[in-house]
Scaffold this active site. Sequence first.
Site, mmCIF file in Angstrom:
data_model
loop_
_atom_site.group_PDB
_atom_site.id
_atom_site.type_symbol
_atom_site.label_atom_id
_atom_site.label_comp_id
_atom_site.label_asym_id
_atom_site.label_seq_id
_atom_site.Cartn_x
_atom_site.Cartn_y
_atom_site.Cartn_z
ATOM 1 N N ASP A 1 0.861 -1.175 0.000
ATOM 2 C CA ASP A 1 0.000 0.000 0.000
ATOM 3 C C ASP A 1 0.897 1.225 0.000
ATOM 4 O O ASP A 1 1.974 1.211 0.606
ATOM 5 C CB ASP A 1 -0.918 0.040 1.220
ATOM 6 C CG ASP A 1 -1.937 1.168 1.107
ATOM 7 O OD1 ASP A 1 -2.849 1.055 0.265
ATOM 8 O OD2 ASP A 1 -1.801 2.169 1.822
ATOM 9 N N GLU B 1 0.917 5.677 0.251
ATOM 10 C CA GLU B 1 0.257 6.961 0.462
ATOM 11 C C GLU B 1 1.019 7.958 -0.402
ATOM 12 O O GLU B 1 2.246 7.880 -0.511
ATOM 13 C CB GLU B 1 0.266 7.363 1.939
ATOM 14 C CG GLU B 1 -0.402 6.361 2.872
ATOM 15 C CD GLU B 1 -1.841 6.022 2.534
ATOM 16 O OE1 GLU B 1 -2.536 6.859 1.905
ATOM 17 O OE2 GLU B 1 -2.284 4.918 2.891
ATOM 18 N N HIS C 1 -5.767 4.211 6.132
ATOM 19 C CA HIS C 1 -5.139 5.182 5.236
ATOM 20 C C HIS C 1 -3.711 5.529 5.640
ATOM 21 O O HIS C 1 -3.213 6.606 5.311
ATOM 22 C CB HIS C 1 -5.987 6.442 5.071
ATOM 23 C CG HIS C 1 -7.375 6.134 4.634
ATOM 24 N ND1 HIS C 1 -7.671 5.545 3.421
ATOM 25 C CD2 HIS C 1 -8.564 6.285 5.260
ATOM 26 C CE1 HIS C 1 -8.969 5.367 3.321
ATOM 27 N NE2 HIS C 1 -9.535 5.808 4.414
ATOM 28 N N ASP D 1 -2.715 -0.369 6.302
ATOM 29 C CA ASP D 1 -3.564 -0.782 5.180
ATOM 30 C C ASP D 1 -3.004 -2.036 4.510
ATOM 31 O O ASP D 1 -3.771 -2.908 4.091
ATOM 32 C CB ASP D 1 -3.715 0.344 4.162
ATOM 33 C CG ASP D 1 -4.741 1.393 4.581
ATOM 34 O OD1 ASP D 1 -5.359 1.244 5.659
ATOM 35 O OD2 ASP D 1 -4.915 2.361 3.818
#
Length: 167
Positions: free
Chosen positions: A8, A10, A149, A154
């Site tokens: 994951d 960001e 998030h 995540d």
Amino acid sequence: MSRYVVVDVETTGLSAVRDRVIEIGAVMVEGARIVAEYATLIEVDAPIHWAAQRVHGISREMLRGQRLPDEVWPAFAEFVGASIIVGHNVRFDLDFIRRELARCGLALNNRSKCTVHLARKRLPHLPDHRLETVARHLLGDIPAECRLHRALDDARLAARVWLELQG
């Protein structure tokens, strides 16, 4: 035994062409267990779009003094090796990851699996197929220590979803 790396990211925004990865989280899954993790914030010279920051809560101040892309991406590529990459909407993550790796002269040609596609196929009755929705359906609740998030949490949650969907 199959090895998967659930990832994951960001980012500073939604465009893999214009925006940058500011956090990567990855968990290595062998059998039905997480056996290793890789996670870091990444200091990049790019503004963070206000809408992205509102989602993940990562600010420019949090990135100061963190690892630089030239350190992060070769280490990430080594962590992943030849493993199958899994992600919730994996194409989004891989578009960003491949772009960041290319900046370092590296490539990632691993096979990939998407938990969103699998969830849509196996759980068509859900109102949506966001990670949180699928996880709540399969796991009963989101672990209290999980910060949605944020990349590592995540990735951990997506790994649990992946394992449940493989069931």
